[in-house]
Scaffold this active site. Structure first.
Site, short mmCIF file in Angstrom:
data_model
loop_
_atom_site.label_atom_id
_atom_site.label_comp_id
_atom_site.label_asym_id
_atom_site.label_seq_id
_atom_site.Cartn_x
_atom_site.Cartn_y
_atom_site.Cartn_z
N LYS A 76 48.56 56.72 100.56
CA LYS A 76 48.41 56.31 99.28
C LYS A 76 46.91 56.13 99.03
O LYS A 76 46.25 56.44 98.04
CB LYS A 76 49.12 55.00 99.00
CG LYS A 76 50.40 55.17 98.92
CD LYS A 76 51.34 53.78 98.93
CE LYS A 76 52.99 54.04 99.20
NZ LYS A 76 53.63 52.85 99.07
N GLN A 120 53.27 46.53 100.54
CA GLN A 120 54.13 47.65 101.17
C GLN A 120 55.44 47.11 101.79
O GLN A 120 55.12 45.92 102.53
CB GLN A 120 53.19 48.25 102.27
CG GLN A 120 53.84 49.30 103.26
CD GLN A 120 54.44 50.75 102.36
OE1 GLN A 120 53.55 50.93 101.51
NE2 GLN A 120 55.48 51.03 102.62
N ASP A 143 54.76 49.56 91.72
CA ASP A 143 55.83 49.81 92.46
C ASP A 143 56.89 49.60 91.67
O ASP A 143 58.13 50.08 91.81
CB ASP A 143 56.07 49.04 93.68
CG ASP A 143 55.64 49.76 94.80
OD1 ASP A 143 55.21 50.82 94.82
OD2 ASP A 143 55.22 49.27 95.96
C1 BQF Z 1 56.17 64.26 102.75
C2 BQF Z 1 58.78 55.13 102.19
C3 BQF Z 1 61.02 54.64 103.28
C4 BQF Z 1 60.62 53.29 103.30
C5 BQF Z 1 59.39 52.86 102.65
C6 BQF Z 1 54.43 62.45 101.71
C7 BQF Z 1 55.16 60.10 102.04
C8 BQF Z 1 56.29 60.47 102.74
C9 BQF Z 1 56.62 61.79 103.17
C10 BQF Z 1 55.00 58.82 101.65
C11 BQF Z 1 57.90 56.01 101.75
C12 BQF Z 1 58.13 57.66 101.86
C13 BQF Z 1 56.74 55.53 101.39
C14 BQF Z 1 55.82 62.73 102.56
C15 BQF Z 1 55.58 56.59 100.96
C16 BQF Z 1 57.22 58.31 100.96
O1 BQF Z 1 55.09 65.14 102.88
O2 BQF Z 1 57.43 64.43 102.95
C17 BQF Z 1 54.47 61.15 101.30
O3 BQF Z 1 53.70 58.06 101.83
N1 BQF Z 1 55.87 57.82 101.24
C18 BQF Z 1 56.38 54.10 101.15
O4 BQF Z 1 55.48 53.73 100.84
O5 BQF Z 1 57.47 53.33 101.80
C19 BQF Z 1 58.46 53.82 102.13
C20 BQF Z 1 60.23 55.45 102.74
#
Ligand code: BQF
Length: 326
Positions: A76, A120, A143
């Site tokens: 991010k 987060q 969010d």
């Molecule tokens: C990709 C998330 C579960 C629980 C909390 C790119 C992200 C992920 C995958 C990413 C996720 C999932 C995020 C890919 C943020 C998505 O290329 O497939 C980016 O950074 N995510 C989160 O902040 O909290 C989570 C999944």
């Protein structure tokens, strides 16, 4: 003996026939669409700054040492910098109390330099996630997890919409996937992804949220497997956000359906011994019957990050115009 070989002959011919007939699903390349969106946001931000709006600033708060969470927050931050959003990460130890975290959030809520706040998730077990999400100021809640933003979404009012469902909506629109009057199934019932996804899919497109007008079924851990398969087979759009490798198989897909895989699972590749990401959908099989399909990685994930940036710009814009109008 004869019957066996006859059967296998028929089987291999029919397989070839099916293989010829089947059209592989169109791949939904979220990575490249997210990249285009980041480019657009960069331009939009440039124009916003010429109107006198201060540079948007996103503060991410991370509690503890979860490796996946660290990676997500790092993603991010990189994305923010790319489009010109100022950003910082506040790292707090896993021993942080709920009161201490609430105090950090209260300070960020008051800080006029901060336009967006994200905590987060998940937070450690001794901290109540709902209390934390509700503590983030509704206008800085990029969010969209605050009860007021979620309530507004459910009531068709303009709000900061959770990034993942918003990203999925963008993907469906990008590929002109018909949703009005179509059957959609959301598998999973999480408050952060599945619930707002179901709201966006089922709500009225004439209102503020410009929602998708589908007929929506939510399946979850108490949906018997046979029923899950039946609901999925009847769906024109399936959004899966569970975290179970191989949950959605080929036999559960209506030919031509759009399959959106929100699942992120880390599994060990037996060949190389390294870890890799896979979704909840049996991709190699399902792509043979689906009309559209998202890969993991590179599908929904990058869209989630792009929509976080979108929300940060939106929050910034609103704060700027609210300040100027009073
Ligand atoms: C990709 C998330 C579960 C629980 C909390 C790119 C992200 C992920 C995958 C990413 C996720 C999932 C995020 C890919 C943020 C998505 O290329 O497939 C980016 O950074 N995510 C989160 O902040 O909290 C989570 C999944």
């Amino acid at each position: 003996m004869w019957r066996r070989s006859l059967e296998s002959l028929v089987f291999s011919i029919s397989r070839r026939y099916v293989a010829k007939e089947c059209n592989m699903a169109q791949l939904i390349d979220g990575k490249s669409i997210a990249q285009d969106i980041r480019k657009q946001l960069t331009q939009e931000l440039k124009e916003l700054l010429t109107t006198g709006c201060p540079v948007p600033h996103l503060t991410a708060v991370i509690v503890g040492e979860d490796e996946a969470s660290k990676k997500y927050v790092a993603n991010k931050m990189v994305a923010c910098r790319e489009v010109g959003i100022s950003c910082e990460t506040k790292k707090l130890p896993a021993s942080t109390t709920q009161e201490e975290l609430l105090d950090v959030i209260a300070k960020l809520n008051k800080d006029p330099q901060v336009s967006g706040i994200l905590v987060q998730l998940p937070v450690p077990d001794h901290i109540n996630e709902r209390t934390i999400c509700n503590a983030v100021h509704v206008d800085k809640d990029v969010d969209g997890f605050n009860e007021q933003n979620m309530g507004r979404l459910a009531l068709d009012m303009d709000s900061l919409v959770p990034a993942t469902p918003l990203g999925v909506k963008r993907l469906l629109e990008h590929f002109n996937i018909e949703t009005l009057g179509r059957n959609a199934v959301v598998v999973g019932r999480s408050k952060n992804v599945s619930l707002p996804m179901a709201i966006l899919l089922s709500s009225d497109g004439r209102y503020n949220t410009k929602a998708l007008d589908a007929t929506v079924t939510i399946c979850h851990r108490h949906t018997p497997p046979k029923e899950l398969a039946r609901y999925c087979r009847n769906a024109d759009i399936i959004v899966v956000a569970v975290g179970k490798v191989g949950l959605i198989t080929k036999d559960m897909i209506k030919p031509g359906a759009c399959v959106i895989d929100v699942g992120i699972n880390r599994i060990k590749d037996e060949k190389t011994g390294t870890f890799k990401l896979v979704g909840d959908v049996d991709f190699d099989e399902v792509r043979q019957v689906a009309g559209h399909i998202t890969p993991v990685p590179g599908g929904v994930g990058p869209m989630t990050v792009a929509m976080l940036l979108h929300n940060t710009l939106k929050a910034s814009k609103k704060q700027f115009s609210d300040r100027n109008s009073c």
